[in-house]
Design an enzyme around this catalytic site. Sequence first.
Site, PDB file in Angstrom:
ATOM      1  N   LYS A  14      -0.949   7.499  12.770  1.00 49.10           N
ATOM      2  CA  LYS A  14      -2.328   7.128  13.106  1.00 49.10           C
ATOM      3  C   LYS A  14      -3.200   8.363  13.328  1.00 49.10           C
ATOM      4  O   LYS A  14      -4.387   8.368  12.991  1.00 49.10           O
ATOM      5  CB  LYS A  14      -2.335   6.212  14.337  1.00 49.10           C
ATOM      6  CG  LYS A  14      -1.821   4.791  14.057  1.00 49.10           C
ATOM      7  CD  LYS A  14      -2.548   4.136  12.893  1.00 49.10           C
ATOM      8  CE  LYS A  14      -2.490   2.606  12.917  1.00 49.10           C
ATOM      9  NZ  LYS A  14      -3.101   2.021  11.699  1.00 49.10           N
ATOM     10  N   VAL A  55       0.828  -1.212   0.000  1.00 52.94           N
ATOM     11  CA  VAL A  55       0.000   0.000   0.000  1.00 52.94           C
ATOM     12  C   VAL A  55       0.864   1.265   0.000  1.00 52.94           C
ATOM     13  O   VAL A  55       0.345   2.356  -0.221  1.00 52.94           O
ATOM     14  CB  VAL A  55      -0.957   0.062   1.226  1.00 52.94           C
ATOM     15  CG1 VAL A  55      -1.928  -1.099   1.225  1.00 52.94           C
ATOM     16  CG2 VAL A  55      -0.169   0.122   2.546  1.00 52.94           C
ATOM     17  N   TYR A  89       4.516   5.979  14.670  1.00 54.90           N
ATOM     18  CA  TYR A  89       3.211   5.316  14.573  1.00 54.90           C
ATOM     19  C   TYR A  89       2.084   6.234  15.061  1.00 54.90           C
ATOM     20  O   TYR A  89       1.024   6.342  14.437  1.00 54.90           O
ATOM     21  CB  TYR A  89       3.285   4.039  15.408  1.00 54.90           C
ATOM     22  CG  TYR A  89       2.083   3.137  15.392  1.00 54.90           C
ATOM     23  CD1 TYR A  89       1.794   2.354  14.278  1.00 54.90           C
ATOM     24  CD2 TYR A  89       1.270   3.025  16.526  1.00 54.90           C
ATOM     25  CE1 TYR A  89       0.703   1.490  14.292  1.00 54.90           C
ATOM     26  CE2 TYR A  89       0.193   2.164  16.549  1.00 54.90           C
ATOM     27  CZ  TYR A  89      -0.088   1.397  15.432  1.00 54.90           C
ATOM     28  OH  TYR A  89      -1.166   0.546  15.454  1.00 54.90           O
TER      29      TYR A  89
HETATM   30  P1  NAI Z   1      -0.821  -7.733  11.822  1.00 55.51           P
HETATM   31  O1  NAI Z   1       0.656  -7.563  11.762  1.00 55.51           O
HETATM   32  O2  NAI Z   1      -1.366  -9.040  12.276  1.00 55.51           O
HETATM   33  O3  NAI Z   1      -1.479  -7.390  10.412  1.00 55.51           O
HETATM   34  C1  NAI Z   1      -1.040  -6.345   9.612  1.00 55.51           C
HETATM   35  C2  NAI Z   1      -0.994  -6.838   8.184  1.00 55.51           C
HETATM   36  O4  NAI Z   1      -0.630  -5.768   7.312  1.00 55.51           O
HETATM   37  C3  NAI Z   1       0.030  -7.941   7.966  1.00 55.51           C
HETATM   38  O5  NAI Z   1      -0.583  -9.084   7.391  1.00 55.51           O
HETATM   39  C4  NAI Z   1       1.055  -7.318   7.041  1.00 55.51           C
HETATM   40  O6  NAI Z   1       1.651  -8.253   6.140  1.00 55.51           O
HETATM   41  C5  NAI Z   1       0.230  -6.289   6.315  1.00 55.51           C
HETATM   42  N1  NAI Z   1       1.050  -5.226   5.755  1.00 55.51           N
HETATM   43  C6  NAI Z   1       2.065  -4.570   6.358  1.00 55.51           C
HETATM   44  N2  NAI Z   1       2.594  -3.665   5.533  1.00 55.51           N
HETATM   45  C7  NAI Z   1       1.898  -3.748   4.376  1.00 55.51           C
HETATM   46  C8  NAI Z   1       1.963  -3.045   3.149  1.00 55.51           C
HETATM   47  N3  NAI Z   1       2.891  -2.091   2.939  1.00 55.51           N
HETATM   48  N4  NAI Z   1       1.079  -3.352   2.167  1.00 55.51           N
HETATM   49  C9  NAI Z   1       0.157  -4.324   2.352  1.00 55.51           C
HETATM   50  N5  NAI Z   1       0.057  -5.033   3.498  1.00 55.51           N
HETATM   51  C10 NAI Z   1       0.914  -4.744   4.500  1.00 55.51           C
HETATM   52  O7  NAI Z   1      -1.353  -6.556  12.778  1.00 55.51           O
HETATM   53  P2  NAI Z   1      -2.829  -6.214  13.320  1.00 55.51           P
HETATM   54  O8  NAI Z   1      -2.726  -6.088  14.785  1.00 55.51           O
HETATM   55  O9  NAI Z   1      -3.847  -7.103  12.735  1.00 55.51           O
HETATM   56  O10 NAI Z   1      -3.006  -4.729  12.756  1.00 55.51           O
HETATM   57  C11 NAI Z   1      -3.975  -4.349  11.796  1.00 55.51           C
HETATM   58  C12 NAI Z   1      -4.141  -2.847  11.850  1.00 55.51           C
HETATM   59  O11 NAI Z   1      -4.706  -2.468  13.098  1.00 55.51           O
HETATM   60  C13 NAI Z   1      -2.847  -2.052  11.724  1.00 55.51           C
HETATM   61  O12 NAI Z   1      -3.074  -0.879  10.996  1.00 55.51           O
HETATM   62  C14 NAI Z   1      -2.518  -1.717  13.153  1.00 55.51           C
HETATM   63  O13 NAI Z   1      -1.678  -0.584  13.254  1.00 55.51           O
HETATM   64  C15 NAI Z   1      -3.899  -1.467  13.706  1.00 55.51           C
HETATM   65  N6  NAI Z   1      -3.992  -1.552  15.146  1.00 55.51           N
HETATM   66  C16 NAI Z   1      -3.928  -2.752  15.776  1.00 55.51           C
HETATM   67  C17 NAI Z   1      -4.057  -2.805  17.142  1.00 55.51           C
HETATM   68  C18 NAI Z   1      -4.094  -4.092  17.873  1.00 55.51           C
HETATM   69  O14 NAI Z   1      -4.385  -4.061  19.087  1.00 55.51           O
HETATM   70  N7  NAI Z   1      -3.836  -5.227  17.247  1.00 55.51           N
HETATM   71  C19 NAI Z   1      -4.143  -1.583  17.957  1.00 55.51           C
HETATM   72  C20 NAI Z   1      -4.261  -0.385  17.196  1.00 55.51           C
HETATM   73  C21 NAI Z   1      -4.165  -0.386  15.839  1.00 55.51           C
END
Ligand code: NAI
Length: 304
Positions: A174, A79, A170
């Site tokens: 965000k 992305v 971050y």
């Molecule tokens: P995760 O690491 O399990 O999933 C993130 C996914 O994004 C991964 O599969 C990764 O391969 C993909 N990704 C990373 N860079 C990419 C790129 N340049 N292009 C396409 N795909 C890419 O992490 P999670 O926890 O599921 O996070 C999902 C979203 O939620 C993120 O934006 C994270 O910052 C946000 N978030 C999560 C929280 C949590 O408690 N898990 C808290 C606050 C925000």
Amino acid sequence: MMNKLSKVNFENKVVIITGAGNGLGKAYALDLANRGAKVVVNDLGGSVDGSGSANTPADDVVEEIKKNGGEAEANYSSVSTKEGGDAIISTAMDAYGTVDAVVNNAGILKDKSFVKMTEDDFSAVIDVHLKGAFYVSQPAFKIMKENSYGRIVNIASPSGLFGNFGQANYGAAKMGIVGLTNVLAIEGAKYNIKVNVIAPNATTRMTEAIFGEEMGKMFKVEQVVPMVAYLASEVCEPTHEIFSVGAGRFARVGISTHIGYFNPDATAEDIDSNIEKIRLIENGTFPMNNEDEFAIIQQAIQRN
Ligand code: NAI
């Protein structure tokens, strides 16, 4: 498959979910597909710090959706470039001919205390989260405008809304997404494009070390899904709003302004002697654009 008559359904709807190969994005993809959406499962397949890439995370989710009787198409672009954003939209257009909703979920972490943070640590995180949301949303928004229909769900974080040690990059990215949401919601209003943002909390590979085992069990990814499904759907009421979602709690987060202190001739000394009044959080109002705040300032002028 779910009953297509469920109130929150995605029949004939095309949804792009970025970073849908793992964690929260995967959970959104599985649920929306189950509710009838044709899903573009985007994932670069790298590690939490953004290094590496692989097709398997996106492919595995697509396979799971198809096994459940749903429709999905994989995309492996990052992305974080314009080409990547365009390619994601092309996957949706080639496979399904339109874009109805986008969930900007892809994300990485490069945590470091501020003085140790390199320019690369800062840029890489801004590129994926904030610029990524721009690169994917802009071509999607054009299509939504033509269709007079669209839903964008952006993913912020408590680290942006409230702050968290070691996450200057971050947190900035965000909170930038909140700013992007505000403006897209205003520009999308007359085209029935609704744009909202959530700050989730859930146990994923990104957060498991922080939550630990006990807490981790209380913050399930599945508990974030209902809010995203609702906001991405046709029945979504709100636009231009922020929601905190985690462990079964769903709550609006507001950016408010308060009564304050009024003095057109104020000096720094007046600020010093009135700082408590200026800081007081009481009877908040929630401006939804610049003019709203301007009106509040005008009211203060008239009152005094
Ligand atoms: P995760 O690491 O399990 O999933 C993130 C996914 O994004 C991964 O599969 C990764 O391969 C993909 N990704 C990373 N860079 C990419 C790129 N340049 N292009 C396409 N795909 C890419 O992490 P999670 O926890 O599921 O996070 C999902 C979203 O939620 C993120 O934006 C994270 O910052 C946000 N978030 C999560 C929280 C949590 O408690 N898990 C808290 C606050 C925000």
